[in-house]
Design a protein around this motif. Structure first.
Motif, short mmCIF file in Angstrom:
data_model
loop_
_atom_site.label_atom_id
_atom_site.label_comp_id
_atom_site.label_asym_id
_atom_site.label_seq_id
_atom_site.Cartn_x
_atom_site.Cartn_y
_atom_site.Cartn_z
N MET A 1 0.68 -1.15 -0.04
CA MET A 1 0.09 0.01 -0.01
C MET A 1 0.96 1.20 -0.16
N THR A 2 0.42 2.19 -0.77
CA THR A 2 1.27 3.45 -0.97
C THR A 2 1.15 4.31 0.29
N GLU A 3 2.01 5.11 0.44
CA GLU A 3 2.04 6.03 1.78
C GLU A 3 0.74 7.04 1.50
N PRO A 4 0.33 7.55 2.62
CA PRO A 4 -0.91 8.73 2.20
C PRO A 4 -0.28 9.89 1.92
N LEU A 5 -1.04 10.68 1.15
CA LEU A 5 -0.72 11.98 0.69
C LEU A 5 -0.12 12.90 1.69
N GLU A 6 -0.81 13.08 2.78
CA GLU A 6 -0.34 14.04 3.83
C GLU A 6 1.06 13.59 4.25
N LYS A 7 1.41 12.20 4.41
CA LYS A 7 2.55 11.90 4.97
C LYS A 7 3.60 12.14 4.14
N ARG A 8 3.45 11.86 2.71
CA ARG A 8 4.39 12.33 1.55
C ARG A 8 4.90 13.69 1.42
N LEU A 9 3.58 14.48 1.88
CA LEU A 9 3.79 16.03 1.96
C LEU A 9 4.62 16.35 2.88
N GLU A 10 4.48 16.01 4.13
CA GLU A 10 5.18 16.11 5.21
C GLU A 10 6.56 15.89 4.86
N LYS A 11 6.94 14.65 4.63
CA LYS A 11 8.33 14.27 4.17
C LYS A 11 8.86 15.11 3.20
N ALA A 12 8.24 15.54 2.11
CA ALA A 12 8.63 16.48 1.23
C ALA A 12 9.11 17.66 1.77
N MET A 13 8.21 18.36 2.63
CA MET A 13 8.45 19.73 3.27
C MET A 13 9.62 19.39 4.29
N ALA A 14 9.79 18.39 4.92
CA ALA A 14 10.84 18.42 5.88
C ALA A 14 12.32 18.28 4.96
N GLU A 15 12.16 17.39 3.94
CA GLU A 15 13.34 17.41 3.12
C GLU A 15 13.54 18.83 2.49
N LEU A 16 12.78 19.81 2.03
CA LEU A 16 12.81 20.97 1.45
C LEU A 16 13.55 21.90 2.64
N HIS A 17 12.91 21.85 3.74
CA HIS A 17 13.48 22.43 4.73
C HIS A 17 15.12 22.08 5.07
#
Length: 151
Positions: A1-17
């Motif tokens: 099962m793929t990761e929920p969109l919110e979790k992926r966005l959270e990871k992306a924002m953390a990586e961006l910061h």
């Protein structure tokens, strides 16, 4: 099962910061960087600053007194060009991680920088430090001076 969109966005924002903080550190380091290089005849030391600009020229051991104007000019140009190339390569190495694809977010593919277009083709050639003097040949810029060191 793929990761929920919110979790992926959270990871992306953390990586961006994280990337933003790393970029700020890299920019601070690059603003204070400089490279000094000796000419092959060891008569001149040139220093390049953070944007590849020439920030210093030193004439060493009064060797310039026995040099023709053409020889001295060639030594200055050689050292200045080499210092600038070293700085350009340092910038390339420092900035390379920011162009790589994300290990956490597969959708972030990274991007390609055209270093040759930014710094010129010499920045991608083999480092002069690695190739100079291997075969005992005189540097190419010396050939232009002729046998006696003058044009």
């Amino acid at each position: 099962m793929t990761e929920p969109l919110e979790k992926r966005l959270e990871k992306a924002m953390a990586e961006l910061h994280s990337a933003q903080a790393a970029l700020e550190r890299t920019e601070r380091e690059l603003r204070s960087a400089s490279f000094a290089v000796l000419s092959s005849d060891r008569a001149v030391r040139a220093t390049a600053g953070p944007q590849g600009e020439l920030t210093g020229i030193e004439f060493l051991e009064e060797k310039y007194r026995d040099m023709s104007p053409q020889e001295l000019a060639a030594s200055v140009l050689e050292a200045a060009s080499a210092a600038r190339r070293k700085m350009n390569r340092h910038v390339m190495k420092a900035m390379a991680p920011f162009a790589e694809p994300s290990s956490e977010i597969p959708e972030l593919k990274g991007f390609e920088l055209d270093w040759e277009r930014i710094f010129g083709p010499e920045v991608l050639r083999e480092d002069d430090d690695d190739s100079a003097g291997r075969d005992g040949a005189a540097p190419a810029w010396r050939d232009a001076l002729g046998d006696d060191g003058e044009e």
